[in-house]
Design a protein around this motif. Structure first.
Motif, mmCIF file in Angstrom:
data_model
loop_
_atom_site.group_PDB
_atom_site.id
_atom_site.type_symbol
_atom_site.label_atom_id
_atom_site.label_comp_id
_atom_site.label_asym_id
_atom_site.label_seq_id
_atom_site.Cartn_x
_atom_site.Cartn_y
_atom_site.Cartn_z
ATOM 1 N N GLN A 71 0.821 -1.204 0.000
ATOM 2 C CA GLN A 71 0.000 0.000 0.000
ATOM 3 C C GLN A 71 0.860 1.261 0.000
ATOM 4 O O GLN A 71 2.066 1.212 0.216
ATOM 5 C CB GLN A 71 -0.915 0.009 1.221
ATOM 6 C CG GLN A 71 -0.161 0.089 2.549
ATOM 7 C CD GLN A 71 -1.093 0.113 3.750
ATOM 8 O OE1 GLN A 71 -2.047 -0.662 3.814
ATOM 9 N NE2 GLN A 71 -0.826 1.001 4.684
ATOM 10 N N ARG A 103 -3.586 3.261 0.633
ATOM 11 C CA ARG A 103 -4.325 2.866 -0.572
ATOM 12 C C ARG A 103 -3.603 1.718 -1.271
ATOM 13 O O ARG A 103 -2.379 1.717 -1.383
ATOM 14 C CB ARG A 103 -4.447 4.047 -1.534
ATOM 15 C CG ARG A 103 -5.041 5.300 -0.893
ATOM 16 C CD ARG A 103 -6.480 5.107 -0.490
ATOM 17 N NE ARG A 103 -7.035 6.292 0.141
ATOM 18 C CZ ARG A 103 -8.311 6.424 0.468
ATOM 19 N NH1 ARG A 103 -9.163 5.447 0.241
ATOM 20 N NH2 ARG A 103 -8.740 7.520 1.054
ATOM 21 N N THR A 146 -5.800 2.789 -7.205
ATOM 22 C CA THR A 146 -6.548 4.004 -7.492
ATOM 23 C C THR A 146 -8.044 3.681 -7.527
ATOM 24 O O THR A 146 -8.452 2.523 -7.397
ATOM 25 C CB THR A 146 -6.128 4.593 -8.842
ATOM 26 O OG1 THR A 146 -6.484 3.657 -9.887
ATOM 27 C CG2 THR A 146 -4.628 4.857 -8.892
ATOM 28 N N GLU A 147 -8.865 4.705 -7.727
ATOM 29 C CA GLU A 147 -10.310 4.482 -7.820
ATOM 30 C C GLU A 147 -10.661 3.520 -8.955
ATOM 31 O O GLU A 147 -11.613 2.744 -8.857
ATOM 32 C CB GLU A 147 -11.040 5.818 -8.032
ATOM 33 C CG GLU A 147 -10.960 6.778 -6.854
ATOM 34 C CD GLU A 147 -11.853 6.385 -5.701
ATOM 35 O OE1 GLU A 147 -12.590 5.386 -5.819
ATOM 36 O OE2 GLU A 147 -11.811 7.073 -4.660
ATOM 37 N N SER A 153 -3.055 -0.631 -9.867
ATOM 38 C CA SER A 153 -2.152 -0.840 -8.736
ATOM 39 C C SER A 153 -0.745 -1.264 -9.143
ATOM 40 O O SER A 153 0.087 -1.526 -8.277
ATOM 41 C CB SER A 153 -2.735 -1.913 -7.799
ATOM 42 O OG SER A 153 -2.873 -3.152 -8.472
ATOM 43 N N SER A 213 -6.505 9.183 -2.922
ATOM 44 C CA SER A 213 -7.844 8.628 -3.088
ATOM 45 C C SER A 213 -7.652 7.180 -3.519
ATOM 46 O O SER A 213 -6.528 6.727 -3.693
ATOM 47 C CB SER A 213 -8.648 9.404 -4.135
ATOM 48 O OG SER A 213 -8.021 9.289 -5.407
ATOM 49 N N GLY A 214 -8.732 6.488 -3.705
ATOM 50 C CA GLY A 214 -8.602 5.121 -4.185
ATOM 51 C C GLY A 214 -9.079 4.095 -3.179
ATOM 52 O O GLY A 214 -9.774 4.413 -2.208
ATOM 53 N N ARG A 215 -8.699 2.862 -3.414
ATOM 54 C CA ARG A 215 -9.195 1.746 -2.626
ATOM 55 C C ARG A 215 -8.358 1.549 -1.367
ATOM 56 O O ARG A 215 -7.135 1.458 -1.454
ATOM 57 C CB ARG A 215 -9.189 0.466 -3.466
ATOM 58 C CG ARG A 215 -10.019 0.599 -4.736
ATOM 59 C CD ARG A 215 -10.064 -0.666 -5.535
ATOM 60 N NE ARG A 215 -10.812 -0.469 -6.779
ATOM 61 C CZ ARG A 215 -11.050 -1.423 -7.665
ATOM 62 N NH1 ARG A 215 -10.588 -2.654 -7.452
ATOM 63 N NH2 ARG A 215 -11.725 -1.159 -8.774
ATOM 64 N N PRO A 216 -9.006 1.477 -0.211
ATOM 65 C CA PRO A 216 -8.250 1.318 1.035
ATOM 66 C C PRO A 216 -7.711 -0.093 1.184
ATOM 67 O O PRO A 216 -8.298 -1.058 0.674
ATOM 68 C CB PRO A 216 -9.289 1.629 2.115
ATOM 69 C CG PRO A 216 -10.594 1.230 1.486
ATOM 70 C CD PRO A 216 -10.463 1.578 0.023
#
Length: 215
Positions: free
Chosen positions: A13, A18, A21-22, A26, A176-179
């Motif tokens: 991460q 993150r 991204t949204e 990755s 921003s993006g996926r945790p």
């Protein structure tokens, strides 16, 4: 925890937690040294586990390539049977694959020769993590790496079945993006888990080795 068994999870991460991204991009948050560490973990375990989302979106091979070592059994958690048969885990026989599907899933299409389908009870949240580890141990797969994605790792962590968690943190701010980890909210910090931690340099990244058996 079960004697002789090991459940380890890893996430790569950014500094702001993150893993993509949204849009789901990755490749690659972490550097080559971190990817080499991941492949070393794969070579040391009996099975590598990913959820249906990671299997479908990232289309990983989950094989050992950056280091020498044996190939683990690749495991897909697919409680609703939504993973397409065209993904590389199911179509490329570079290592055995165990496809875990819910008991209610209709799997009329036969599996490839390197794939074994195993049915497990699935609730609204998917398979119970402990049941997954028990099913793998029953097949002789005692050392298990939960590789992704964030939802799958979070569920295994929250279920209390993990022995260790490796967080590979890159000096990167995505904003921003996926945790990476997303668990049930807590009200106060005294409810937070504080595992015993060691840190190591991994190229430009930092590896946090968290011992979840000691808090």
């Amino acid at each position: 925890m079960h004697p002789g068994r090991l459940a380890l999870a890893q996430l790569g991460q950014s500094l702001d937690g993150r893993i993509a991204t949204e849009s789901g991009h990755s490749h690659y948050i972490n550097g080559l040294e971190s990817r080499t560490h991941l492949h070393r973990l794969r070579a040391l375990v009996d099975a590598v586990v990913v959820g249906a989302g990671t299997a479908s979106e990232d289309d990983p091979l989950l094989t050992v390539r950056h280091v020498s070592g044996r190939q683990p059994v690749r495991v897909i958690l697919d409680p609703r049977g939504r993973v397409p048969t065209t993904i590389r885990l199911l179509s490329e026989a570079q290592a055995p694959c165990l496809h875990l599907v819910g008991e209610q899933v209709d799997t009329a299409q036969p599996a490839a020769d390197h794939v074994i389908r195993l049915r497990l009870p699935a609730g609204t949240g998917g398979f119970a993590p402990a049941a997954v580890l028990d099913a793998l141990a029953a097949r002789g797969l005692q050392r298990v790496l939960i590789e992704g994605g964030g939802i799958t790792v979070s569920r295994f962590l929250e279920a209390g079945v993990l022995d260790r968690l490796h967080l590979l943190v890159a000096p990167l701010l995505i904003g921003s993006g996926r945790p990476g980890l997303a668990m049930t909210p807590i009200a106060t910090l005294d409810q937070a888990r504080r595992p015993v931690a060691r840190t190591f340099r991994c190229g430009d990244d930092t590896l946090f080795d968290l011992d979840l058996t000691r808090t």
